[in-house]
Write a protein that holds these residues in place. Structure first.
Motif, mmCIF file in Angstrom:
data_model
loop_
_atom_site.group_PDB
_atom_site.id
_atom_site.type_symbol
_atom_site.label_atom_id
_atom_site.label_comp_id
_atom_site.label_asym_id
_atom_site.label_seq_id
_atom_site.Cartn_x
_atom_site.Cartn_y
_atom_site.Cartn_z
ATOM 1 N N GLY A 1 0.793 -1.217 0.000
ATOM 2 C CA GLY A 1 0.000 0.000 0.000
ATOM 3 C C GLY A 1 0.830 1.274 0.000
ATOM 4 N N ASP A 2 0.183 2.367 0.374
ATOM 5 C CA ASP A 2 0.821 3.684 0.316
ATOM 6 C C ASP A 2 1.939 3.843 1.334
ATOM 7 O OD1 ASP A 2 -0.869 4.429 -1.729
ATOM 8 O OD2 ASP A 2 -2.339 5.355 -0.390
ATOM 9 N N SER A 3 1.829 3.169 2.479
ATOM 10 C CA SER A 3 2.851 3.268 3.520
ATOM 11 C C SER A 3 3.245 1.876 3.989
ATOM 12 C CB SER A 3 2.350 4.081 4.716
ATOM 13 O OG SER A 3 3.293 4.021 5.789
ATOM 14 N N PRO A 4 4.372 1.361 3.517
ATOM 15 C CA PRO A 4 4.846 0.058 3.993
ATOM 16 C C PRO A 4 5.006 0.011 5.519
ATOM 17 C CG PRO A 4 6.031 0.698 2.024
ATOM 18 C CD PRO A 4 5.211 1.887 2.431
ATOM 19 N N TYR A 5 5.395 1.126 6.114
ATOM 20 C CA TYR A 5 5.565 1.167 7.574
ATOM 21 C C TYR A 5 4.229 0.924 8.269
ATOM 22 C CZ TYR A 5 6.486 3.050 12.242
ATOM 23 O OH TYR A 5 6.581 3.219 13.603
ATOM 24 N N GLU A 6 3.174 1.592 7.819
ATOM 25 C CA GLU A 6 1.853 1.378 8.420
ATOM 26 C C GLU A 6 1.380 -0.049 8.173
ATOM 27 O OE1 GLU A 6 -0.941 4.308 7.182
ATOM 28 O OE2 GLU A 6 0.240 6.003 7.943
ATOM 29 N N TYR A 7 1.634 -0.563 6.993
ATOM 30 C CA TYR A 7 1.281 -1.948 6.672
ATOM 31 C C TYR A 7 1.945 -2.900 7.659
ATOM 32 C CZ TYR A 7 1.037 -6.260 3.833
ATOM 33 O OH TYR A 7 0.818 -7.539 3.378
ATOM 34 N N VAL A 8 3.222 -2.662 7.926
ATOM 35 C CA VAL A 8 3.980 -3.501 8.855
ATOM 36 C C VAL A 8 3.434 -3.395 10.274
ATOM 37 C CG1 VAL A 8 6.213 -3.674 10.028
ATOM 38 C CG2 VAL A 8 6.124 -3.588 7.536
ATOM 39 N N MET A 9 3.241 -2.170 10.747
ATOM 40 C CA MET A 9 2.855 -1.980 12.146
ATOM 41 C C MET A 9 1.429 -2.459 12.417
ATOM 42 S SD MET A 9 5.741 -1.092 13.086
ATOM 43 C CE MET A 9 5.423 -0.894 14.847
ATOM 44 N N LYS A 10 0.580 -2.465 11.401
ATOM 45 C CA LYS A 10 -0.789 -2.987 11.566
ATOM 46 C C LYS A 10 -0.821 -4.511 11.491
ATOM 47 C CE LYS A 10 -3.200 1.064 9.661
ATOM 48 N NZ LYS A 10 -4.013 1.566 8.507
ATOM 49 N N GLY A 11 0.276 -5.120 11.068
ATOM 50 C CA GLY A 11 0.325 -6.574 10.951
ATOM 51 C C GLY A 11 -0.408 -7.123 9.756
ATOM 52 N N ASP A 12 -0.599 -6.284 8.734
ATOM 53 C CA ASP A 12 -1.341 -6.721 7.555
ATOM 54 C C ASP A 12 -0.626 -7.833 6.790
ATOM 55 O OD1 ASP A 12 -3.358 -4.949 8.125
ATOM 56 O OD2 ASP A 12 -2.687 -3.413 6.702
ATOM 57 N N PHE A 13 0.656 -8.036 7.066
ATOM 58 C CA PHE A 13 1.416 -9.097 6.397
ATOM 59 C C PHE A 13 0.895 -10.491 6.756
ATOM 60 C CE2 PHE A 13 3.698 -7.545 10.176
ATOM 61 C CZ PHE A 13 3.642 -8.674 10.988
ATOM 62 N N GLN A 14 0.078 -10.583 7.781
ATOM 63 C CA GLN A 14 -0.470 -11.887 8.151
ATOM 64 C C GLN A 14 -1.331 -12.466 7.030
ATOM 65 O OE1 GLN A 14 0.521 -13.517 10.612
ATOM 66 N NE2 GLN A 14 1.390 -12.017 12.019
ATOM 67 N N ARG A 15 -1.809 -11.634 6.123
ATOM 68 C CA ARG A 15 -2.664 -12.102 5.031
ATOM 69 C C ARG A 15 -1.851 -12.660 3.853
ATOM 70 N NH1 ARG A 15 -5.609 -7.131 6.188
ATOM 71 N NH2 ARG A 15 -4.663 -6.147 4.357
ATOM 72 N N LEU A 16 -0.542 -12.515 3.905
ATOM 73 C CA LEU A 16 0.280 -13.015 2.808
ATOM 74 C C LEU A 16 0.234 -14.534 2.756
ATOM 75 C CD1 LEU A 16 3.420 -10.703 3.196
ATOM 76 C CD2 LEU A 16 1.690 -10.591 1.385
ATOM 77 N N GLY A 17 0.273 -15.062 1.544
ATOM 78 C CA GLY A 17 0.236 -16.509 1.364
ATOM 79 C C GLY A 17 1.595 -17.048 0.980
ATOM 80 N N ASN A 18 1.653 -17.733 -0.157
ATOM 81 C CA ASN A 18 2.910 -18.333 -0.594
ATOM 82 C C ASN A 18 3.161 -18.084 -2.080
ATOM 83 O OD1 ASN A 18 5.292 -19.742 -0.007
ATOM 84 N ND2 ASN A 18 4.444 -21.654 -0.807
ATOM 85 N N LYS A 19 2.626 -16.983 -2.597
ATOM 86 C CA LYS A 19 2.857 -16.650 -3.998
ATOM 87 C C LYS A 19 4.309 -16.248 -4.217
ATOM 88 C CE LYS A 19 -1.867 -14.992 -4.873
ATOM 89 N NZ LYS A 19 -2.691 -13.818 -5.264
ATOM 90 N N ASN A 20 4.755 -16.442 -5.440
ATOM 91 C CA ASN A 20 6.120 -16.054 -5.777
ATOM 92 C C ASN A 20 6.245 -14.536 -5.834
ATOM 93 O OD1 ASN A 20 8.169 -15.473 -8.389
ATOM 94 N ND2 ASN A 20 8.904 -16.942 -6.880
ATOM 95 N N VAL A 21 7.324 -14.023 -5.300
ATOM 96 C CA VAL A 21 7.621 -12.595 -5.348
ATOM 97 C C VAL A 21 8.708 -12.323 -6.387
ATOM 98 C CG1 VAL A 21 8.476 -10.596 -4.056
ATOM 99 C CG2 VAL A 21 6.937 -12.241 -2.945
ATOM 100 N N HIS A 22 9.828 -13.030 -6.268
ATOM 101 C CA HIS A 22 10.934 -12.840 -7.213
ATOM 102 C C HIS A 22 11.837 -14.069 -7.179
ATOM 103 C CE1 HIS A 22 14.063 -10.840 -9.538
ATOM 104 N NE2 HIS A 22 14.942 -11.173 -8.605
ATOM 105 N N ARG A 23 11.851 -14.794 -8.266
ATOM 106 C CA ARG A 23 12.695 -15.976 -8.406
ATOM 107 C C ARG A 23 12.473 -16.945 -7.236
ATOM 108 N NH1 ARG A 23 18.338 -14.520 -11.325
ATOM 109 N NH2 ARG A 23 18.044 -16.721 -11.881
ATOM 110 N N THR A 24 13.463 -17.124 -6.341
ATOM 111 C CA THR A 24 13.269 -18.064 -5.230
ATOM 112 C C THR A 24 12.770 -17.379 -3.959
ATOM 113 O OG1 THR A 24 15.598 -17.844 -4.557
ATOM 114 C CG2 THR A 24 15.054 -19.599 -6.125
ATOM 115 N N PHE A 25 12.331 -16.149 -4.069
ATOM 116 C CA PHE A 25 11.822 -15.380 -2.931
ATOM 117 C C PHE A 25 10.297 -15.361 -3.009
ATOM 118 C CE2 PHE A 25 10.795 -11.516 -0.570
ATOM 119 C CZ PHE A 25 11.682 -11.569 0.507
ATOM 120 N N PHE A 26 9.641 -15.858 -1.951
ATOM 121 C CA PHE A 26 8.189 -16.011 -1.949
ATOM 122 C C PHE A 26 7.546 -15.146 -0.862
ATOM 123 C CE2 PHE A 26 9.660 -19.590 -4.306
ATOM 124 C CZ PHE A 26 8.624 -19.957 -5.155
#
Length: 249
Positions: free
Chosen positions: A68-93
């Protein structure tokens, strides 16, 4: 060495320009103004800055869209808990991304910024190794004491630490052209070269590096030579070493 220095200085003038930004991953942290956003984006993008540059730029943009617009706010709200296992870049998921983000949350709950953390250390300890060890510790603890070598090196004595040195170049160098220069805890003279295969090969061809392995001893050797060329800003030559030949970061 005088002729090599002159050659490198000429290459720096050609590459360290505003036009370089749109073709380089440095464009992503430059899109933010809040220090914590810049820090998070710098480390995330530097972490996936390997392989074809077009792919790096494409995948970095897609990765940051998740935050989103502010990665810091995304981090502090814990929104990363919704991440799954999709590929991001090569061997980084996404699970690797989550590993880093939950570590950042724990870190920022204790420190206002990475810059503040480094400033709190004795000057001799303001090293890439200290920063990586600290970020890795927070991430590992947040993940239930699990490690993740795709995010942070697990061999700090030997690793060239290319990714963190690249992020630090963006954060510390302050000539007002490409790099952001938003940190105060380190000076450009404190930086180390972001050493990858291309930079290592070019440096050996130019007689700047004798060590065959691309490890921390090689980083120290090459950085020492570059400091003899420009004691105040040795890593400006990263632009030149990157630009010579085909390949690079």
């Amino acid at each position: 060495m005088d002729n090599i220095k002159e050659f490198l200085d000429e290459q720096v003038k050609l590459i360290n320009t505003v036009d370089f930004i749109s073709e380089d991953p440095v464009q992503f942290p430059r899109q933010y103004t809040k220090l914590q956003d810049i820090e998070i984006v710098s480390f995330l993008v530097a972490t996936i800055a390997w392989g074809k540059r077009t792919m790096i730029l494409r995948d970095a943009e897609r990765m940051l869209e998740k935050l989103g617009d502010s990665p810091y706010e995304y981090v502090m709200k814990g929104d990363f808990q919704r991440l799954g296992n999709k590929n991001v870049h090569r061997t980084f998921f996404e699970h690797d991304l989550k590993f880093m983000l939950q570590g950042f949350k724990s870190f920022y709950q204790k420190f206002n910024s990475m810059d503040d953390f480094m400033a709190s250390c004795d000057h001799a300890e303001r090293t890439p190794q200290k920063l990586v060890a600290t970020l890795s510790r927070f991430a590992c603890e947040a993940a239930g004491n699990q490690t993740n070598s795709r995010c942070y090196s697990t061999n700090l004595k030997q690793s060239a630490l290319k990714r963190v040195n690249l992020a630090l170049r963006w954060l510390v160098r302050d000539d007002g052209i490409v790099d952001l220069g938003v940190w105060k805890s380190l000076k450009p003279s404190d930086l180390y070269i972001p050493l990858d295969v291309h930079v290592g090969n070019v440096s050996r061809e130019l007689g700047l590096l004798s060590r065959k392995q691309n490890d921390w001893k090689a980083v120290e050797e090459l950085t020492s030579v570059l400091r003899s060329f420009n004691p105040q800003d040795p890593i400006i030559y990263d632009f030149a070493l990157f630009g010579i030949g085909v390949g690079g970061k």
